[in-house]
Design a protein around this motif. Structure first.
Motif, PDB file in Angstrom:
ATOM      1  N   ASN A   1      -1.036  -1.325  11.380  1.00 29.01           N
ATOM      2  CA  ASN A   1       0.296  -0.958  10.899  1.00 29.01           C
ATOM      3  C   ASN A   1       0.743   0.327  11.608  1.00 29.01           C
ATOM      4  OD1 ASN A   1       2.445   0.039   9.472  1.00 29.01           O
ATOM      5  ND2 ASN A   1       1.696  -0.724   7.498  1.00 29.01           N
ATOM      6  N   THR A   2       1.773   0.207  12.462  1.00 27.00           N
ATOM      7  CA  THR A   2       2.156   1.348  13.305  1.00 27.00           C
ATOM      8  C   THR A   2       2.851   2.461  12.520  1.00 27.00           C
ATOM      9  OG1 THR A   2       4.112   0.077  13.887  1.00 27.00           O
ATOM     10  CG2 THR A   2       2.343   0.111  15.512  1.00 27.00           C
TER      11      THR A   2
ATOM     12  N   LEU B   1      -4.799   9.751   7.486  1.00 19.46           N
ATOM     13  CA  LEU B   1      -5.282   9.011   6.316  1.00 19.46           C
ATOM     14  C   LEU B   1      -6.801   9.164   6.165  1.00 19.46           C
ATOM     15  CD1 LEU B   1      -4.575   7.057   4.005  1.00 19.46           C
ATOM     16  CD2 LEU B   1      -4.903   5.169   5.607  1.00 19.46           C
ATOM     17  N   PHE B   2      -7.527   9.062   7.284  1.00 20.11           N
ATOM     18  CA  PHE B   2      -8.991   9.229   7.242  1.00 20.11           C
ATOM     19  C   PHE B   2      -9.343  10.582   6.625  1.00 20.11           C
ATOM     20  CE2 PHE B   2     -10.657   6.314  10.898  1.00 20.11           C
ATOM     21  CZ  PHE B   2     -10.237   5.217  10.181  1.00 20.11           C
ATOM     22  N   SER B   3      -8.631  11.618   7.074  1.00 16.14           N
ATOM     23  CA  SER B   3      -9.012  12.941   6.602  1.00 16.14           C
ATOM     24  C   SER B   3      -8.650  13.122   5.127  1.00 16.14           C
ATOM     25  CB  SER B   3      -8.454  13.964   7.575  1.00 16.14           C
ATOM     26  OG  SER B   3      -7.673  14.850   7.003  1.00 16.14           O
ATOM     27  N   THR B   4      -7.531  12.551   4.676  1.00 18.80           N
ATOM     28  CA  THR B   4      -7.170  12.638   3.251  1.00 18.80           C
ATOM     29  C   THR B   4      -8.202  11.909   2.390  1.00 18.80           C
ATOM     30  OG1 THR B   4      -4.867  12.535   3.937  1.00 18.80           O
ATOM     31  CG2 THR B   4      -5.298  12.162   1.603  1.00 18.80           C
ATOM     32  N   ILE B   5      -8.561  10.703   2.813  1.00 18.65           N
ATOM     33  CA  ILE B   5      -9.507   9.926   2.003  1.00 18.65           C
ATOM     34  C   ILE B   5     -10.887  10.601   2.016  1.00 18.65           C
ATOM     35  CG2 ILE B   5     -10.708   7.718   1.752  1.00 18.65           C
ATOM     36  CD1 ILE B   5      -8.281   6.313   2.933  1.00 18.65           C
TER      37      ILE B   5
ATOM     38  N   THR C   1      -8.815   0.403   2.218  1.00 17.22           N
ATOM     39  CA  THR C   1      -8.109  -0.893   2.126  1.00 17.22           C
ATOM     40  C   THR C   1      -7.032  -0.848   1.030  1.00 17.22           C
ATOM     41  OG1 THR C   1      -9.873  -1.810   0.732  1.00 17.22           O
ATOM     42  CG2 THR C   1      -9.947  -2.347   3.076  1.00 17.22           C
ATOM     43  N   THR C   2      -7.238   0.018   0.043  1.00 14.49           N
ATOM     44  CA  THR C   2      -6.227   0.147  -1.017  1.00 14.49           C
ATOM     45  C   THR C   2      -4.986   0.848  -0.465  1.00 14.49           C
ATOM     46  OG1 THR C   2      -8.017   0.285  -2.616  1.00 14.49           O
ATOM     47  CG2 THR C   2      -5.842   0.977  -3.382  1.00 14.49           C
ATOM     48  N   GLU C   3      -5.206   1.963   0.231  1.00 19.41           N
ATOM     49  CA  GLU C   3      -4.066   2.737   0.772  1.00 19.41           C
ATOM     50  C   GLU C   3      -3.302   1.951   1.838  1.00 19.41           C
ATOM     51  OE1 GLU C   3      -2.816   5.735   0.003  1.00 19.41           O
ATOM     52  OE2 GLU C   3      -4.223   5.830  -1.679  1.00 19.41           O
ATOM     53  N   THR C   4      -4.028   1.218   2.677  1.00 12.82           N
ATOM     54  CA  THR C   4      -3.342   0.496   3.762  1.00 12.82           C
ATOM     55  C   THR C   4      -2.826  -0.865   3.269  1.00 12.82           C
ATOM     56  OG1 THR C   4      -5.492  -0.388   4.471  1.00 12.82           O
ATOM     57  CG2 THR C   4      -4.677   1.533   5.651  1.00 12.82           C
TER      58      THR C   4
END
Ligand code: GLU
Length: 308
Positions: free
Chosen positions: A2-3, A10-14, A300-303
């Motif tokens: 998803n562009t 997102l990686f760093s937030t999670i 997978t929830t966030e995306t």
């Protein structure tokens, strides 16, 4: 991919959420050498089929992939043996721990699936029967899937496991008594311990597994590793059996096929999209990486993208 999503952010937030909300797990210590790892390590690497990639933390540090290598051994044995493989090992979830005996006796020495220890010992036996030089040939196969032609076993970890291999020795003896191990048990165990001892980074692991997101074809070299049908089946087995007796929970919360190892690694596949590897050595009670599992659930929830 998803562009509109900034995956690095997102990686760093999670990762931050996972680090700050979970209670500590426990590093595996039944293999003495595994207990020496720094429990705070945390890495993530995603390789997409369109060749974009995203990473966080210790993604380029080698760790012991342990049971994750069972998938690679299965792929090679399935290539060689074809459908006859399923006469020696089942495809059902185990619902019991990875080194359990209870079902093996009832099932006359036929393991429930190839991703628990008994199943991987049968797969190792099959590879020992077919490969001229099992350790060398298996390593050549894994290197052929990787961009790193130098990746290797850790004899330190393999020998440490061999010295404490009481349960695996009992499993293989039980299967030998039922006629489901054809070779010398010491030769098979030695090969099994070495394949578990492979040391690979999150980056390499996500690249190695990308062919399973690409329906059996290596996206880098365009070489067909296995047929589309076999690739489907390997992913199905990961979905049902990849997380010991927590496979249902992983399916429920993450929604991707994958495989974990007691070294704290998890690799998961989104067919047609990407392969992602996570590493955090502290395990939950079922032997899966505590933070790795939670990270993938949040990802997978966030995306809002899983196979379901
Ligand atoms: N080498 C480990 C064993 O046989 C693998 C366990 C795992 O990662 O599930 O106990």
């Amino acid at each position: 991919m998803n562009t509109t999503i900034n995956y690095n952010a997102l990686f760093s937030t999670i990762a931050h959420e996972v680090e700050t909300t979970l209670s500590p797990g426990k590093v595996a210590d039944y293999i003495p050498e595994l207990s020496k790892v720094n429990p705070d390590k945390f890495g993530v690497y995603l390789t997409a089929l369109n060749q974009t990639h995203f990473e966080f933390g210790d993604a380029n540090e080698k760790f012991s992939i342990q049971s994750i290598s069972k998938v690679l051994a299965l792929v090679l044995a399935y290539k060689i043996e074809g459908e006859n493989l399923w006469n020696r090992v089942g495809v059902e979830p185990s619902e019991t721990p990875f080194n359990s005996f209870v079902q093996l006796e009832n099932n006359n020495g036929i393991p429930r699936n190839p991703l628990i220890n008994s199943g991987a010992l049968v797969i190792s036996d099959i590879l020992v029967s077919h490969l001229k030089n099992p350790k060398k040939d298996f390593l050549t196969f894994v290197r052929s899937l990787s961009n790193n032609k130098k990746l290797n076993y850790s004899s330190r970890i393999a020998e440490s496991e061999k010295a404490t291999s009481f349960r695996n020795a009992a499993l293989i003896n039980l299967m030998k008594s039922f006629g489901n191990i054809k070779n010398d048990i010491h030769v098979v165990m030695d090969f099994y311990f070495y394949l578990c001892s492979l040391e690979i980074t999150c980056k390499e692991l996500s690249e190695i597994f990308l062919f399973l997101a690409n329906y059996g074809e290596n996206p880098f070299t365009k070489e067909r590793i296995i047929s589309t049908s076999k690739s489907k089946r390997i992913n199905a087995i990961m979905q049902l059996c990849g997380f010991y007796d927590e496979a249902g929970e992983f399916s429920f919360k993450v929604g991707l096929p994958g495989k974990s190892g007691v070294g704290g690694g998890i690799v998961a596949i989104h067919p047609g999209k990407y392969s992602i590897a996570v590493w955090s050595p502290e395990l939950n009670k079922k032997g899966n990486s505590k933070k790795g599992f939670k990270f993938l659930e949040l990802f997978t929830t966030e995306t809002q993208a899983s196979i379901f």
